[in-house]
Design a protein around this motif. Sequence first.
Motif, mmCIF file in Angstrom:
data_model
loop_
_atom_site.group_PDB
_atom_site.id
_atom_site.type_symbol
_atom_site.label_atom_id
_atom_site.label_comp_id
_atom_site.label_asym_id
_atom_site.label_seq_id
_atom_site.Cartn_x
_atom_site.Cartn_y
_atom_site.Cartn_z
ATOM 1 N N GLN A 94 7.022 -4.393 9.487
ATOM 2 C CA GLN A 94 7.589 -3.067 9.748
ATOM 3 C C GLN A 94 8.818 -2.803 8.887
ATOM 4 O OE1 GLN A 94 10.584 -2.242 11.844
ATOM 5 N NE2 GLN A 94 10.222 -0.056 11.534
ATOM 6 N N ASN A 95 9.732 -3.767 8.834
ATOM 7 C CA ASN A 95 10.946 -3.558 8.057
ATOM 8 C C ASN A 95 10.712 -3.678 6.556
ATOM 9 O OD1 ASN A 95 13.241 -3.135 10.026
ATOM 10 N ND2 ASN A 95 12.273 -4.946 10.886
ATOM 11 N N HIS A 96 9.661 -4.345 6.156
ATOM 12 C CA HIS A 96 9.260 -4.356 4.753
ATOM 13 C C HIS A 96 8.933 -2.940 4.290
ATOM 14 C CE1 HIS A 96 6.971 -5.884 1.171
ATOM 15 N NE2 HIS A 96 6.182 -4.857 1.460
ATOM 16 N N PHE A 97 8.098 -2.259 5.061
ATOM 17 C CA PHE A 97 7.741 -0.886 4.706
ATOM 18 C C PHE A 97 8.941 0.052 4.845
ATOM 19 C CE2 PHE A 97 3.445 -2.530 5.912
ATOM 20 C CZ PHE A 97 2.858 -2.354 4.666
ATOM 21 N N TYR A 98 9.790 -0.226 5.821
ATOM 22 C CA TYR A 98 11.000 0.579 5.996
ATOM 23 C C TYR A 98 11.877 0.487 4.753
ATOM 24 C CZ TYR A 98 15.408 2.146 8.149
ATOM 25 O OH TYR A 98 16.571 2.801 8.448
ATOM 26 N N ALA A 99 12.050 -0.721 4.235
ATOM 27 C CA ALA A 99 12.866 -0.898 3.028
ATOM 28 C C ALA A 99 12.264 -0.151 1.838
ATOM 29 C CB ALA A 99 13.001 -2.384 2.705
ATOM 30 N N LEU A 100 10.946 -0.167 1.724
ATOM 31 C CA LEU A 100 10.306 0.555 0.625
ATOM 32 C C LEU A 100 10.524 2.056 0.760
ATOM 33 C CD1 LEU A 100 6.920 -1.369 0.238
ATOM 34 C CD2 LEU A 100 9.060 -1.714 -1.006
ATOM 35 N N GLU A 101 10.573 2.559 1.991
ATOM 36 C CA GLU A 101 10.833 3.982 2.198
ATOM 37 C C GLU A 101 12.288 4.329 1.869
ATOM 38 O OE1 GLU A 101 10.048 8.054 3.524
ATOM 39 O OE2 GLU A 101 8.973 6.410 2.525
ATOM 40 N N ALA B 216 -1.030 2.089 -4.220
ATOM 41 C CA ALA B 216 -2.045 3.019 -3.721
ATOM 42 C C ALA B 216 -1.422 4.279 -3.146
ATOM 43 C CB ALA B 216 -2.905 2.340 -2.657
ATOM 44 N N GLY B 217 -0.171 4.204 -2.677
ATOM 45 C CA GLY B 217 0.474 5.368 -2.086
ATOM 46 C C GLY B 217 -0.326 5.963 -0.945
ATOM 47 N N VAL B 218 -0.749 5.112 0.010
ATOM 48 C CA VAL B 218 -1.612 5.600 1.089
ATOM 49 C C VAL B 218 -0.837 6.573 1.978
ATOM 50 C CG1 VAL B 218 -2.942 3.464 1.076
ATOM 51 C CG2 VAL B 218 -1.059 3.727 2.704
ATOM 52 N N SER B 219 -1.564 7.348 2.749
ATOM 53 C CA SER B 219 -0.933 8.286 3.675
ATOM 54 C C SER B 219 -0.259 7.532 4.803
ATOM 55 C CB SER B 219 -1.981 9.244 4.250
ATOM 56 O OG SER B 219 -2.824 8.552 5.159
ATOM 57 N N ASN B 220 0.665 8.186 5.464
ATOM 58 C CA ASN B 220 1.318 7.566 6.608
ATOM 59 C C ASN B 220 0.362 7.398 7.780
ATOM 60 O OD1 ASN B 220 4.169 7.170 5.782
ATOM 61 N ND2 ASN B 220 4.055 9.368 5.396
ATOM 62 N N THR B 221 -0.637 8.257 7.878
ATOM 63 C CA THR B 221 -1.664 8.078 8.900
ATOM 64 C C THR B 221 -2.415 6.773 8.678
ATOM 65 O OG1 THR B 221 -1.895 10.480 9.110
ATOM 66 C CG2 THR B 221 -3.687 9.135 9.973
ATOM 67 N N ALA C 212 1.461 12.639 14.056
ATOM 68 C CA ALA C 212 2.784 12.278 13.546
ATOM 69 C C ALA C 212 2.699 11.795 12.107
ATOM 70 C CB ALA C 212 3.401 11.203 14.435
ATOM 71 N N GLY C 213 1.635 11.061 11.780
ATOM 72 C CA GLY C 213 1.460 10.620 10.398
ATOM 73 C C GLY C 213 1.298 11.789 9.444
ATOM 74 N N ARG C 214 0.525 12.794 9.853
ATOM 75 C CA ARG C 214 0.341 13.975 8.999
ATOM 76 C C ARG C 214 1.658 14.740 8.844
ATOM 77 N NH1 ARG C 214 -4.432 14.254 12.179
ATOM 78 N NH2 ARG C 214 -3.514 15.888 13.506
ATOM 79 N N ALA C 215 2.428 14.838 9.923
ATOM 80 C CA ALA C 215 3.710 15.540 9.838
ATOM 81 C C ALA C 215 4.677 14.797 8.927
ATOM 82 C CB ALA C 215 4.307 15.702 11.233
ATOM 83 N N THR C 216 4.649 13.473 8.973
ATOM 84 C CA THR C 216 5.513 12.679 8.091
ATOM 85 C C THR C 216 5.067 12.814 6.641
ATOM 86 O OG1 THR C 216 5.899 11.138 9.930
ATOM 87 C CG2 THR C 216 6.514 10.397 7.732
ATOM 88 N N ASP C 217 3.761 12.846 6.412
ATOM 89 C CA ASP C 217 3.255 13.105 5.053
ATOM 90 C C ASP C 217 3.783 14.441 4.535
ATOM 91 O OD1 ASP C 217 1.742 10.783 4.861
ATOM 92 O OD2 ASP C 217 -0.072 11.719 5.658
ATOM 93 N N ILE D 265 0.801 -1.229 0.000
ATOM 94 C CA ILE D 265 0.000 0.000 0.000
ATOM 95 C C ILE D 265 0.829 1.274 0.000
ATOM 96 C CG2 ILE D 265 -2.066 -1.045 0.990
ATOM 97 C CD1 ILE D 265 -1.208 0.019 3.725
ATOM 98 N N THR D 266 2.129 1.196 0.325
ATOM 99 C CA THR D 266 2.945 2.417 0.288
ATOM 100 C C THR D 266 3.642 2.616 -1.051
ATOM 101 O OG1 THR D 266 4.923 1.323 1.185
ATOM 102 C CG2 THR D 266 3.369 2.298 2.769
ATOM 103 N N VAL D 267 3.514 1.662 -1.948
ATOM 104 C CA VAL D 267 4.100 1.849 -3.280
ATOM 105 C C VAL D 267 3.415 3.045 -3.944
ATOM 106 C CG1 VAL D 267 4.382 0.833 -5.575
ATOM 107 C CG2 VAL D 267 4.723 -0.577 -3.527
ATOM 108 N N PRO D 268 4.184 4.012 -4.442
ATOM 109 C CA PRO D 268 3.569 5.215 -5.027
ATOM 110 C C PRO D 268 2.708 4.890 -6.241
ATOM 111 C CG PRO D 268 5.912 5.566 -4.576
ATOM 112 C CD PRO D 268 5.661 4.103 -4.398
ATOM 113 N N PRO D 269 1.692 5.715 -6.492
ATOM 114 C CA PRO D 269 0.808 5.468 -7.633
ATOM 115 C C PRO D 269 1.539 5.372 -8.969
ATOM 116 C CG PRO D 269 -0.161 7.101 -6.177
ATOM 117 C CD PRO D 269 1.226 6.850 -5.673
ATOM 118 N N GLU D 270 2.607 6.158 -9.138
ATOM 119 C CA GLU D 270 3.325 6.108 -10.418
ATOM 120 C C GLU D 270 4.021 4.773 -10.641
ATOM 121 O OE1 GLU D 270 5.903 8.731 -7.611
ATOM 122 O OE2 GLU D 270 3.775 8.259 -7.960
ATOM 123 N N TYR D 271 4.119 3.967 -9.587
ATOM 124 C CA TYR D 271 4.696 2.618 -9.730
ATOM 125 C C TYR D 271 3.627 1.540 -9.567
ATOM 126 C CZ TYR D 271 9.304 4.805 -9.506
ATOM 127 O OH TYR D 271 10.419 5.572 -9.763
ATOM 128 N N GLY D 272 2.372 1.932 -9.573
ATOM 129 C CA GLY D 272 1.291 0.960 -9.563
ATOM 130 C C GLY D 272 0.630 0.705 -8.225
#
Length: 416
Positions: free
Chosen positions: A108-115, A82-87, A321-326, A73-80
Motif C-alpha cells: 500500500q505504501n509503495h503505491f502511495y510513494a509512487l503517487e 502500464a499506468g493502470v486505472s485506479n479501479t 471511487a476508483g473512477r472518481a480518482t481517475d 503497474i501504476t508507473v505511467p506509460p511515459e516512464y515505461g
Amino acid sequence: MSLLFNPPPADGRAQPAPAPAVVPHLVRGDAEAIAIARRLAAHFAPGAARRDRERRLPWDELETFSASGLWGITVPPEYGGAGVSNTTLAEVIAIIAAADGSLGQIPQNHFYALEVLRVGGTPAQRAFFYARALAGERFGNALAEIGHKDFRRRTRLTPDGDGFRIDGKKFYCTGALYAHWIPTLVVAEEAGREVTRLAFVPRTADGVGITDDWDGFGQRVTGSGSVTFENVRVEADWVVPFLASFERPTTIGPFAQLLHAAIDLGIGRGALAATLPFLRDHARPWIDAGVARAADDPLTLHQLGEVQVRLRAAEALVRRAGRATDAAQRAPGEQTVAQASLAVAAARALTTTTSLLAGTRLFELGGTSATLDNQGLDRFWRNARTHTLHDPVRWKYHAVGNFHLNDKLPPRHGAL
C-alpha cells in the motif's frame, strides 16, 4: 528468498531486504494485471493461515509478488509502466488481500510513494524512482510517530552540504521491513518556518535501523514495526515536497484511502469465501430450523445473503471511487478532488463495516467449531479489525454528511 535467508535476530533488529533476484515481468495493461493477481492469490492463499499463526514473515511470497510486475503497474506509460486505472489497482489489491490480508497491505505504501512522486516529484525524481520500482525495488514507509498526543512530527531533516541528514523514530512502518527504500516523513526549517518533506531513504544507508516489533493481533506479518534514523545521510534529489501537495487539490489523499478500502474489501471477500465451505462441510443447523444441513437453515441463508449483498455494494462503491480518482488525476481541481474524496469516503465506510460483518458472521454461522485454532478462521476478523482502525469510519460518514447537508468540501489530507 526465504525466511531462512533473512531470519529476524534475537533483538528484533532486521537485516536489509536482499536485492531483487530477477527483473520483474513488465505488465502491459489492466486485464493482465488482474489475471496475474488472481494467479498469485491462488498461490498465496493456502499458506495464509500458517503464516498468520506462526507469524512467519512472507519473504518467499514477496519475492514472487515483486517478480510478477504488479508493484510497477501504476508507473505511467511515459516512464515505461502500464499506468493502470485506479479501479484496476484497487481490484488487484483486493484480490491479494482476500488471499492474505497482510500481503494485500504490504504494497500500500509503495503505491502511495509512487503517487506522491507523480504529484510532487520533479521529472528527474520520477524517472529515477519509477525505474527503481520497475526493477523490482520495494518502497516501504516511515510516516507515523507514536508517544505523543498531538500529530506534530519530530523526525528532523537538517542540511548537510549538498544533501541532508535525518534523525528520528517512526512506528506503524508497514512494509519497511521488506523495503529497499523507506519514504520518510520529515520536518525541515526553511525561511524561518517548518515544512514537511518526504525523503526517500535507502534501506542500507548508515544509521537506519528497523526493529520487527509489530505485535498487533491482526495483520501480523505486515512488518509494521519501528524504524530509527541516526544521522542518516540522504541526497537532495531524494527529497520530495509533501504537505505542499495538499495546499492545492491533488489525489494523494483519496488515492491512499482507496487502497485502504481495497484491503478491507479483500479481507471481507476472504472471510465470505472461507464461510461457504465451512457451512457446507462442518457447521450444524440450529435445532429449531428443522433441517438436516446448516446450508439449508433459513436464518443462516438470510444472514449469509446479507453479507453477500453488502460485499457487492462495497465492490460497487470501490469501483465508483476508483473512477472518481481517475477523473481527478486527469483533471485535478477543487471539485474533482473533492468528489474523489467523497466517493472514497463512502467506499471506506462500507468496506469497514462489511469486512467486520463478514468476519463476525463466519463465527456466528459456523458455530463454536469455527473458533478452533487449527482452522485459522479468526484471522479474517482480526485482520479487518486491525486494519480498519487506520482511521475512524465515523469521520467518513461526517465528510459525506457535511457535504450533502452543508455543501462543505472535505479537507485535503492523507486521511480523506
